[in-house]
Design a protein around this motif. Structure first.
Motif, PDB file in Angstrom:
ATOM      1  N   TYR A 149       2.069  28.601  31.956  1.00  0.00           N
ATOM      2  CA  TYR A 149       2.692  29.909  32.178  1.00  0.00           C
ATOM      3  C   TYR A 149       1.701  31.032  31.856  1.00  0.00           C
ATOM      4  O   TYR A 149       1.680  32.054  32.536  1.00  0.00           O
ATOM      5  CB  TYR A 149       3.955  30.073  31.329  1.00  0.00           C
ATOM      6  CG  TYR A 149       5.093  29.174  31.742  1.00  0.00           C
ATOM      7  CD1 TYR A 149       5.453  29.027  33.077  1.00  0.00           C
ATOM      8  CD2 TYR A 149       5.808  28.461  30.801  1.00  0.00           C
ATOM      9  CE1 TYR A 149       6.497  28.199  33.461  1.00  0.00           C
ATOM     10  CE2 TYR A 149       6.847  27.627  31.172  1.00  0.00           C
ATOM     11  CZ  TYR A 149       7.189  27.510  32.498  1.00  0.00           C
ATOM     12  OH  TYR A 149       8.216  26.684  32.874  1.00  0.00           O
ATOM     13  N   LEU A 150       0.899  30.848  30.819  1.00  0.00           N
ATOM     14  CA  LEU A 150      -0.109  31.856  30.486  1.00  0.00           C
ATOM     15  C   LEU A 150      -1.135  31.988  31.608  1.00  0.00           C
ATOM     16  O   LEU A 150      -1.693  33.063  31.821  1.00  0.00           O
ATOM     17  CB  LEU A 150      -0.817  31.497  29.177  1.00  0.00           C
ATOM     18  CG  LEU A 150      -0.034  31.693  27.896  1.00  0.00           C
ATOM     19  CD1 LEU A 150      -0.830  31.178  26.706  1.00  0.00           C
ATOM     20  CD2 LEU A 150       0.318  33.157  27.694  1.00  0.00           C
ATOM     21  N   ASN A 151      -1.400  30.914  32.320  1.00  0.00           N
ATOM     22  CA  ASN A 151      -2.342  30.949  33.439  1.00  0.00           C
ATOM     23  C   ASN A 151      -1.868  31.862  34.554  1.00  0.00           C
ATOM     24  O   ASN A 151      -2.665  32.313  35.373  1.00  0.00           O
ATOM     25  CB  ASN A 151      -2.564  29.542  33.987  1.00  0.00           C
ATOM     26  CG  ASN A 151      -3.942  29.038  33.685  1.00  0.00           C
ATOM     27  OD1 ASN A 151      -4.866  29.806  33.455  1.00  0.00           O
ATOM     28  ND2 ASN A 151      -4.087  27.733  33.665  1.00  0.00           N
ATOM     29  N   GLU A 152      -0.569  32.139  34.603  1.00  0.00           N
ATOM     30  CA  GLU A 152      -0.022  33.017  35.629  1.00  0.00           C
ATOM     31  C   GLU A 152      -0.241  34.493  35.314  1.00  0.00           C
ATOM     32  O   GLU A 152      -0.075  35.334  36.184  1.00  0.00           O
ATOM     33  CB  GLU A 152       1.469  32.736  35.818  1.00  0.00           C
ATOM     34  CG  GLU A 152       1.755  31.337  36.345  1.00  0.00           C
ATOM     35  CD  GLU A 152       3.225  31.009  36.388  1.00  0.00           C
ATOM     36  OE1 GLU A 152       4.057  31.885  36.069  1.00  0.00           O
ATOM     37  OE2 GLU A 152       3.550  29.860  36.735  1.00  0.00           O
ATOM     38  N   LEU A 153      -0.614  34.816  34.083  1.00  0.00           N
ATOM     39  CA  LEU A 153      -0.883  36.202  33.716  1.00  0.00           C
ATOM     40  C   LEU A 153      -2.213  36.643  34.307  1.00  0.00           C
ATOM     41  O   LEU A 153      -3.108  35.826  34.539  1.00  0.00           O
ATOM     42  CB  LEU A 153      -0.929  36.353  32.193  1.00  0.00           C
ATOM     43  CG  LEU A 153       0.341  36.013  31.412  1.00  0.00           C
ATOM     44  CD1 LEU A 153       0.084  36.125  29.924  1.00  0.00           C
ATOM     45  CD2 LEU A 153       1.473  36.925  31.824  1.00  0.00           C
ATOM     46  N   ASN A 154      -2.364  37.961  34.511  1.00  0.00           N
ATOM     47  CA  ASN A 154      -3.657  38.439  34.983  1.00  0.00           C
ATOM     48  C   ASN A 154      -4.600  38.612  33.789  1.00  0.00           C
ATOM     49  O   ASN A 154      -4.195  38.506  32.627  1.00  0.00           O
ATOM     50  CB  ASN A 154      -3.516  39.725  35.814  1.00  0.00           C
ATOM     51  CG  ASN A 154      -2.951  40.886  35.019  1.00  0.00           C
ATOM     52  OD1 ASN A 154      -3.215  41.031  33.827  1.00  0.00           O
ATOM     53  ND2 ASN A 154      -2.169  41.719  35.690  1.00  0.00           N
ATOM     54  N   ASP A 155      -5.865  38.894  34.078  1.00  0.00           N
ATOM     55  CA  ASP A 155      -6.877  38.950  33.020  1.00  0.00           C
ATOM     56  C   ASP A 155      -6.622  40.067  32.017  1.00  0.00           C
ATOM     57  O   ASP A 155      -6.917  39.923  30.829  1.00  0.00           O
ATOM     58  CB  ASP A 155      -8.277  39.094  33.633  1.00  0.00           C
ATOM     59  CG  ASP A 155      -8.698  37.829  34.363  1.00  0.00           C
ATOM     60  OD1 ASP A 155      -8.159  36.753  34.039  1.00  0.00           O
ATOM     61  OD2 ASP A 155      -9.570  37.926  35.248  1.00  0.00           O
ATOM     62  N   GLN A 178     -10.986  31.525  30.474  1.00  0.00           N
ATOM     63  CA  GLN A 178     -11.834  30.419  30.023  1.00  0.00           C
ATOM     64  C   GLN A 178     -11.241  29.756  28.783  1.00  0.00           C
ATOM     65  O   GLN A 178     -11.363  28.540  28.606  1.00  0.00           O
ATOM     66  CB  GLN A 178     -13.259  30.908  29.736  1.00  0.00           C
ATOM     67  CG  GLN A 178     -14.037  31.309  30.958  1.00  0.00           C
ATOM     68  CD  GLN A 178     -13.699  32.731  31.428  1.00  0.00           C
ATOM     69  OE1 GLN A 178     -13.121  33.514  30.693  1.00  0.00           O
ATOM     70  NE2 GLN A 178     -14.034  33.035  32.672  1.00  0.00           N
ATOM     71  N   ASP A 179     -10.618  30.547  27.899  1.00  0.00           N
ATOM     72  CA  ASP A 179      -9.964  29.973  26.719  1.00  0.00           C
ATOM     73  C   ASP A 179      -8.841  29.030  27.133  1.00  0.00           C
ATOM     74  O   ASP A 179      -8.681  27.944  26.554  1.00  0.00           O
ATOM     75  CB  ASP A 179      -9.398  31.075  25.818  1.00  0.00           C
ATOM     76  CG  ASP A 179     -10.464  31.925  25.169  1.00  0.00           C
ATOM     77  OD1 ASP A 179     -11.598  31.423  24.983  1.00  0.00           O
ATOM     78  OD2 ASP A 179     -10.159  33.084  24.842  1.00  0.00           O
ATOM     79  N   THR A 181      -5.176  29.366  19.448  1.00  0.00           N
ATOM     80  CA  THR A 181      -5.047  30.140  18.213  1.00  0.00           C
ATOM     81  C   THR A 181      -6.417  30.507  17.670  1.00  0.00           C
ATOM     82  O   THR A 181      -6.666  31.658  17.302  1.00  0.00           O
ATOM     83  CB  THR A 181      -4.252  29.341  17.162  1.00  0.00           C
ATOM     84  OG1 THR A 181      -2.966  29.025  17.699  1.00  0.00           O
ATOM     85  CG2 THR A 181      -4.083  30.128  15.885  1.00  0.00           C
ATOM     86  N   ASN A 182      -7.318  29.536  17.633  1.00  0.00           N
ATOM     87  CA  ASN A 182      -8.673  29.809  17.140  1.00  0.00           C
ATOM     88  C   ASN A 182      -9.402  30.798  18.033  1.00  0.00           C
ATOM     89  O   ASN A 182     -10.120  31.677  17.540  1.00  0.00           O
ATOM     90  CB  ASN A 182      -9.470  28.509  17.025  1.00  0.00           C
ATOM     91  CG  ASN A 182      -8.934  27.607  15.945  1.00  0.00           C
ATOM     92  OD1 ASN A 182      -8.303  28.065  15.004  1.00  0.00           O
ATOM     93  ND2 ASN A 182      -9.173  26.324  16.082  1.00  0.00           N
TER      94      ASN A 182
END
Length: 99
Positions: free
Chosen positions: A45-51, A62-63, A82-83
């Motif tokens: 789901y986070l991959n769907e956010l923009n940069d 990349q994270d 988290t890191n």
């Protein structure tokens, strides 16, 4: 007349876990795997956010990719994120301190 008892401890007889302890251990393992799978879905789901949105929460694309590729299938990738976010926060605090 003397008798001497000689015993040889081979350490082979390890105490077995009780049924309750085995069930608790099994449930703990299942919960850990379930948590890892759920966290993998959340990263998708986070991959769907923009940069820009990712940088607002202290992450980069990349994270996200590194978290998914460095963890095993049943491993929890959320620790990597988290890191990464903490490292980004430290770097930004350091750059604002210097600037």
């Amino acid at each position: 007349m003397r008798t001497t008892d000689r015993t040889l401890d081979l350490g082979l007889a390890t105490p077995s876990l009780s049924l309750t302890a085995r069930v608790v251990l099994a449930l703990s393992n299942v919960a850990s795997i379930w948590r890892a799978i759920r966290n993998r879905k959340e990263i998708e789901y986070l991959n769907e956010l923009n940069d820009t949105q990712l940088s607002d929460i202290g992450l980069t694309r990349q994270d996200l990719n590194a978290a998914l590729t460095t963890s095993t299938f049943f491993g929890d990738p959320s620790g990597h994120l988290t890191n990464s976010a903490r490292r980004c926060a430290r770097l930004s605090a350091f750059s604002s301190f210097r600037g």
